[in-house]
Structure formats: C-alpha cells, structure tokens
Design an enzyme around this catalytic site. Structure first.
Site, mmCIF file in Angstrom:
data_model
loop_
_atom_site.group_PDB
_atom_site.id
_atom_site.type_symbol
_atom_site.label_atom_id
_atom_site.label_comp_id
_atom_site.label_asym_id
_atom_site.label_seq_id
_atom_site.Cartn_x
_atom_site.Cartn_y
_atom_site.Cartn_z
ATOM 1 N N ASP B 25 0.883 -1.165 0.000
ATOM 2 C CA ASP B 25 0.000 0.000 0.000
ATOM 3 C C ASP B 25 0.919 1.212 0.000
ATOM 4 O O ASP B 25 1.501 1.563 1.031
ATOM 5 C CB ASP B 25 -0.893 -0.050 1.256
ATOM 6 C CG ASP B 25 -1.726 1.216 1.422
ATOM 7 O OD1 ASP B 25 -1.661 2.107 0.552
ATOM 8 O OD2 ASP B 25 -2.455 1.307 2.434
ATOM 9 N N LYS B 87 2.897 11.272 -3.565
ATOM 10 C CA LYS B 87 1.881 10.593 -4.375
ATOM 11 C C LYS B 87 0.963 11.600 -5.075
ATOM 12 O O LYS B 87 0.436 11.331 -6.150
ATOM 13 C CB LYS B 87 1.063 9.694 -3.459
ATOM 14 C CG LYS B 87 0.172 8.706 -4.182
ATOM 15 C CD LYS B 87 -0.429 7.775 -3.152
ATOM 16 C CE LYS B 87 -1.414 6.809 -3.755
ATOM 17 N NZ LYS B 87 -1.975 5.953 -2.677
ATOM 18 N N GLU B 187 -7.154 0.533 -4.539
ATOM 19 C CA GLU B 187 -7.154 0.471 -3.073
ATOM 20 C C GLU B 187 -8.490 0.010 -2.490
ATOM 21 O O GLU B 187 -8.516 -0.887 -1.640
ATOM 22 C CB GLU B 187 -6.739 1.828 -2.494
ATOM 23 C CG GLU B 187 -5.239 2.047 -2.653
ATOM 24 C CD GLU B 187 -4.820 3.506 -2.639
ATOM 25 O OE1 GLU B 187 -5.668 4.369 -2.315
ATOM 26 O OE2 GLU B 187 -3.656 3.783 -2.965
ATOM 27 N N ASP B 209 -13.039 5.191 0.891
ATOM 28 C CA ASP B 209 -11.609 5.206 1.179
ATOM 29 C C ASP B 209 -11.076 6.633 1.153
ATOM 30 O O ASP B 209 -10.943 7.233 0.095
ATOM 31 C CB ASP B 209 -10.894 4.331 0.133
ATOM 32 C CG ASP B 209 -9.379 4.302 0.320
ATOM 33 O OD1 ASP B 209 -8.865 4.959 1.247
ATOM 34 O OD2 ASP B 209 -8.712 3.611 -0.463
#
Lengths: 177, 620
Positions: B25, B87, B187, B209
């Site tokens: 992850d 990211k 994810e 999420d």
C-alpha cells in the site's frame, strides 16, 4: 481477431432468445471467468497472456451485452439478420418522437442548480416506467417472431435510454460544483 | 500451451514451493507492506514494531536517503530536502504542480513545463518516480530483514481514480528498483477483498476510502468467490490532508488577522491543524493556541469548515450508486478505509447518507495492504483463483479526439476489464493520406478538458474521397488497467499502434538507462536476450500445436493441417540459426494461421467448462 466462434448466447450455453435469466447468466459468467481469466492460470508466454486477455475481453463484452436489456435487444435482432444501426423515419411512431421532444424541452427549462433534482427524479421515474412497458412489448414480439415490430420497439427503446442518460447527465452536472 | 492457455485449477500445486510475494500500500501519508510467505497474510513491521512507514524521504549529501519515521522528524528542520505527500504529484506535469500550496517549500526546476516535476534537493534532482522508488526500497527492507528469499513480485495498490499516467508512473517506480509488479489493484478493491475474505458473506459492499491525499469510493459485489467491481469513483485531488489545509487557513485568518504568515509559520500551522484534527476525533471541543493567539473549536464548527469537502464525497457516493444502477437500500455493507475515516464527522456523514453504520473491524490503516497481499498470493500461484477472483473496472472513460476537438468515448468508465473495443472512423478530406489518433481519458466532451494520453499518426492511407477510407481504432485495456491502442486502415491493412505511456515523465529509454547504470555488473546483452526470447516463444508455440493436434486434431481441416505442418517444419529449422526478427515473424505467422483452430478449441472447452467437465487433458 476473435478468439472464439460462438456468439454471445452460445458462449453462455443459452438459447438465442431475448428472454434471459440474468441471475443464471451471471453464474455462468463467473464460471467462465474463474476458468479463463488472466489471473486464473499461470500464463507463461506472451501469446498465452494475449489470448487470455482477448478471450476474457470477449466474455466481458458478451456478459455486458446480455445483461443489459437494450443491448441484448439490439444484439438479438442482429442474430436474426437485422441491421440495427440504420433506422428509417417510417419505422418510428411520430407521436412518440413528439413526446420525446416535449420531455427534452422540459429538462432544458429546469433551473440549473440542485433545486431541479426532485423534478429530474420524477422525470426519471416516468421514463423508467415507459422503458419497462416497451421492454415487455419487445419480449412479446420476439417470442412470437414479429421481428419487424420488435425492431420498431427497439428503436423506441433506444430513444428512451438516450433520454434517461440525458436526465442522468443533468443530475450529474448539478451535483458538481 | 500457447494455443490455448487453459490450465486446470490446482495445477500450480505441482510446484509445492511457496513463492515470496508482497502486497504494497503505497500511500500519500503512510505506506505498508504485507506478505503471506510465513502463513497467513500479515503486515511486516520495522525493527521497532511500527507497521506504518511514513511516506517521507529526506535527501542527504553523499549518503543514502532516509525514509520513514526518521525522515518525518526532519520535515520542519529541513523542509527543502524532506519530501512528503509525493503521491499527489504522480502523473502531474510540472506546470500543474505550480498551483499546489503544500509543495511550496520545495525548489522545483522551473523549466519542466509539460514534463514531470523535478524537485532540486541537496542530493540532486528527484522526480516523483524516484522519490516513490525510495519509499518502496524502505518497505522492501522490512521484508529482506525477515526473509532470506528473492521477491517474486508485488501487488501495489493505487487509488481507483488514478489515471493511466499515474498508474504507469507507479509501475515505473517499482521497475526502477528492480521490483516486478504482478498487478496494480485499486485500493478500495483491495480493502473489499480483505473484508470479503474475512466475513465470507455474499453481498454488495461500498468501500469509502479517504487517505491522506486521495479519495475513492467503490461498489463491489461478492458472489460465489468472485469480487466484481460494479462501479468506482472519487477524486484524486481530495484527501484527509485537505482538512489540515482548510483548518490551517481558518486559523491563519484568526492568528494573523489576514496578514501574511512566513513560510515556516505556515508549515507549523499545517502541522498544528493536523494535531487539532486528531484531537477532534477524540474530544468534542479543543482549545487552540498558536503563538500569542488563543481560541476554541468544536466539532460542529469543524464540520461547517469542512462541509464543502464532505459534500463532494457524498456526491461521489451518489454517482457510484447510479453508475451501478443500485439504490442505497441495496447496499449490505459499508467499509471505511484510510486513516482519515477515523474522523467522526466523516463517519457521521457516511452513516447518515447510507442510513447504516459502517464496518470497522479491520484496522483501516492495514486493510488495503492486507488485500494486496492476498491478491499477490493468487497471482504467484500460492493460492488458487477458484478461491477468489477479482473482476475490476476501468475508472475513467477512454476515447479519441474527433472533429471539432470533441471526444468520442470508446470505452466508458466502469467497464469490466480486460476489455477490447473497436470503432471505425473515416477521413474528412479528399485525398487525405494520414490521420492523427489522439487518445484521451476523462468524462468531459471537450478534448481540452480531458487528459491527453498519447498521440500517434497512421500514415499510408490510400488516396480516396473524403469518407471512403475506413480506419478501425481498437482499444485494449489489460487486467492492470493499462491501455494499448491500434489504428488500422482496413483496405490496406496498414497498422499503427502504441502502448500508452504518459506523454511526460521518464521515457522508457530513460528508465532503461537508469536500470542499466544501477546494474552495471549485470549488464544484459539485449540482442542475445531478444533472440533467446524469440526462440523460447517459437518452441512453445510448436509444442502447443503438436499437443493440440493430438488432442483435437478432429477440429482441423486437412488442407489447414498440411499448411500448419509445413510452417512448423520451417520454423523448427529456423530456430537454431535464424535472427530474432526472422523467428519472431514466422512465429507470428504461425500463430495467425492457427488462430482459427485455436478458436474452435476454445469453443469446445467453453462448452466443457460450463458443463463442469474435467478439462485436464486440454493442456497435454
């Protein structure tokens, strides 16, 4: 390049008919995916991987086509030798076209903010109701092999789906800001 | 085997050796790594027991970068060289990066324009791919210190809403450190896998999420061991960090009375806002103090400050329900993922929209990495796909530019992958001999509002009147969600194709250069390797054809059989001394002329698979 010779109905072991039990279709879809999906087998060569991707792409398209009533209707007609891409004026019901135009105008006149949401929801309900009626009349025509009439109903269904997606686009636009 | 890649379930158990596969992850704020190598899939901590690796890298002069907890402590001390939230820059161009306030402490190379952003650190120039690769190295170190075994491959999770460029760059980061990527999975899908396998209950699950820098919502249906993603949506420019920024802005107005804060003060205020946010997860009201300023904030006011963001999230839930044609009432489970869903205001908003309390029995920080680890076990063959299979979708529509700068969608969003779709186009000018294919991704109608993925030209179209030429454009999205596009003029069969790469960022050559320089001693002779690969592939095809003819020769016409036989013979003779290109071309030809035979066999096996017959004999 097609990786299989069967048509969409045959792929799932179904008779060529508009009447499809979506639950058992989905069961067969899962069986095929478990067997042939790129993740399901240890693929070693590039050719193997490519074939698996191509075949499962075909399975996905077949499933998507058959589980959606409008796509299934169109596909069913092509298996009976009809060209569903082309439609002539006299195949359509003028009253229906007029009604569609009025509904479109109604949508265009709605306020541009989210105060229009309840009105859009109502319109959507109406259109869905009409869709169900036309769908069952398509199924009747298909069963009694009245393909000409079925084709007319199919084009009317196309209009209704177009209208439905326009309503949904309108909803979406009002959700974004 | 090449003729038909059917292998019976459980075949992999022929090799009883368990392979080392990892699930990663790679988060905006924190990253985790898991593996099932030692039994059940579990998260691997660092030597002091921390499972979260902060996604922070500090670059030092003439020394290896520091990753994780230690680097995090340098954020305020050495802000210019300590990179956080990288990211958020994946897949962006340098010019898109300029407007992001949380990156203002770094010195960017200002000449990059449409290329990927480059941060100038004291250890040199670093782009998002390299910085992500350093985080990945930090994670792999945890595995290496526990297991003395080569890593077979990794499943890395990405936000469902990541576009093609962002996915490609994630893969390139792994390639950069020699880590093979088995699959990129979304994810929320990974989270649903972890929950689904935990509860083993069929039904529709919404996964909400909210990570540090990304927001995804996905709707999945679990049935008969198959996870089918029905729809996915979200917003890559929305995340838990936004609550820090909006809260620090709110405080800044009060602390500095609309005056300017220094860069350092702003950094401190954001860090302070983050701690206030965490306190508000535990208490209803918090007293505030910053420099000389004092104040209070309660959860009601905090909810008001955050309202625009929460509304965007709930709207994304509505859109996903609509894309899947389901109503709120048909949702069986709601799963919360990502540390930011610990915020009570988020839980309340989700619960009041779905009228159902969310599930939280798996740690929201760990659940994504757990799911990735499970999928990795399947992909290396430690676990069978009949236990569970993931059917994912492409999150954003793919299309090409047509006249008037409009987008013609070829694959709509939320289509199950892999998928292949073809559409025919034509020329619009008399005598037009070439056509530019511009591939775009996004939901909007105008090309300028979508992301440009690739542009290539199909030449050699014979001169015809406008509208007479037929050009078929085929889009193929593989199981990783990566796209390749082929354009073909149908009368001449002239073909042009691209594997879509982001139009900025490192080129494939640049990546190779870096790889080669880091593996100086193990420099691969590319020609030798190409020849070896061509030979192996040719042999595999020949073996497969022989096997296929033995088993299903009855499906083959006699004339075809003769043609195949003679080509097999020619290819066999070519293998020992032909060039890689000659062998490859002949293999491709043989593959083409046997494709009809392969299709007939496929017909037969599909029928058998549905009847549930054993198909062990197919492979031999």
């Amino acid at each position: 390049m097609q990786s299989i010779k069967k048509n969409f109905f045959e792929l799932f072991g179904l008779p060529i008919s508009f009447d499809v039990d979506v639950e058992s279709l989905s069961e067969k879809y899962h069986e095929l995916q478990k067997e042939f999906h790129p993740d399901a087998s240890s693929l070693e060569t590039e050719i193997e991987k490519m074939r698996s991707v191509q075949f499962t792409s075909f399975v996905n398209e077949a499933y998507n086509t058959l589980k959606s009533p409008i796509k299934r209707a169109g596909y069913f007609l092509t298996t009976q030798g009809f060209d569903t891409e082309n439609v002539s004026q006299n195949e359509l019901d003028m009253d229906l076209l007029l009604e569609q135009m009025q509904l479109r105008e109604k949508i265009a006149e709605l306020p541009k903010d989210d105060s229009a949401m309840p009105a859009l929801a109502n319109l959507k309900q109406d259109v869905k109701q009409k869709l169900l009626i036309q769908q069952s009349s398509f199924a009747d025509d298909a069963r009694s092999e009245k393909y000409k009439s079925a084709k007319k109903t199919f084009h009317e269904l196309q209009f209704l789906y177009k209208l439905l997606s326009e309503i949904e686009e309108n909803e979406e636009r009002r959700l974004e800001y | 085997m090449a003729l038909l890649q059917i292998s019976e379930p459980g075949k992999k158990s022929i090799n009883p050796k368990v392979k080392l596969a990892v699930g990663i992850d790679l988060g905006t704020t924190n990253s985790l790594i898991s593996s099932g190598y030692l039994g059940d899939v579990e998260i691997f901590p660092d030597s002091s027991g921390h499972v979260l690796l902060p996604s922070v890298v500090q670059y030092r002069q003439d020394a290896q970068p520091i990753v994780g907890e230690k680097a995090k402590m340098e954020i305020l001390v050495d802000p210019e060289n300590t990179v956080t939230s990288i990211k958020r820059l994946m897949g962006l161009s340098a010019s898109e990066t300029q407007n992001l306030p949380q990156f203002e402490q770094y010195t960017f190379d200002s000449s990059r324009g449409d290329e990927s952003p480059v941060i100038i650190t004291r250890a040199g120039r670093k782009d998002p791919i390299q910085i992500s690769a350093d985080i990945l190295s930090g994670l792999l170190a945890r595995i290496h210190s526990a297991i003395d075994e080569d890593i077979e491959g990794a499943v890395i999770t990405v936000p469902a809403y990541f576009n093609d460029a962002q996915r490609q760059q994630t893969k390139e980061a792994a390639n950069l450190i020699g880590l093979s990527v088995l699959r990129l999975i979304n994810e929320p899908t990974a989270a649903a896998v972890a929950y689904g396998l935990d509860s083993n209950e069929d039904g529709n699950t919404i996964v909400f999420d909210l990570g540090g820098g990304t927001f995804d919502v996905s709707l999945l249906c679990l049935k008969r061991g198959v996870f089918e993603v029905l729809a996915t949506g979200g917003d890559t420019s929305l995340g838990g960090d936004d609550f820090d920024y909006v809260l620090s802005d709110w405080m800044s107005e009060r602390v500095f009375d609309h005056g300017q804060a220094t860069l350092k003060e702003r950094g401190e205020l954001i860090a302070y806002a983050n701690s206030v946010k965490h306190e508000l997860s535990l208490h209803n009201s918090v007293s505030l103090s910053f420099n000389e300023w004092r104040g209070t904030l309660d959860s009601v006011e905090f909810a008001t400050i955050c309202e625009p963001y929460i509304k965007r999230m709930i709207n994304a839930c509505r859109r996903v329900l609509r894309d899947a044609s389901l109503s709120k009432e048909e949702i069986d489970n709601i799963v919360l993922v990502g540390g930011s869903t610990r915020m009570p205001i988020i839980r309340e908003a989700v619960e009041s929209f779905f009228e159902k309390p969310p599930l939280t029995n798996i740690d929201p920080d760990k659940v994504v990495a757990m799911g990735a680890g499970l999928q990795a076990e399947v992909l290396v063959g430690n676990k069978s796909a009949s236990d569970f299979l993931l059917l994912d979708v492409n999150p954003l529509s793919l299309g090409i530019e047509t006249m008037g700068e409009l987008v013609e969608k070829i694959i709509p969003r939320n289509t199950t992958i892999p998928v292949a779709k073809a559409q025919e186009f034509t020329t619009f000018k008399d005598g037009q001999t070439s056509m530019v294919v511009h591939v775009v991704q996004g939901e909007r109608e105008l090309v300028s509002d979508c992301r440009s993925l690739a542009k290539f030209e199909l030449g050699g179209i014979p001169k015809m009147v406008a509208g007479a030429a037929k050009i078929r454009v085929t889009f193929q999205v593989d199981a990783d969600g990566l796209l390749s596009v082929v354009a073909e003029e149908l009368s001449t069969k002239k073909k042009s194709e691209v594997q879509v790469k982001p139009s900025f960022g490192l080129s494939a050559n640049a990546v190779e250069e870096i790889l080669n320089s880091s593996h100086k001693n193990a420099k691969l002779d590319l020609d030798v390797r190409a020849l070896r690969e061509a030979q192996i592939e040719a042999k595999q095809l020949i073996d497969a054809i022989k096997a296929a003819k033995e088993g299903d020769g009855d499906l083959l016409e006699e004339s075809d059989s003769g043609r195949i036989e003679s080509l097999v013979h020619q290819l066999s003779e070519k293998i020992p001394n032909g060039t890689s290109q000659e062998i490859r071309e002949m293999t491709e030809l043989l593959n083409q002329i046997t494709s009809d035979f392969a299709a007939s066999r496929m017909d037969r096996y599909v029928g058998q698979a549905l009847k549930g017959e054993a198909i062990d004999e197919i492979d031999q």
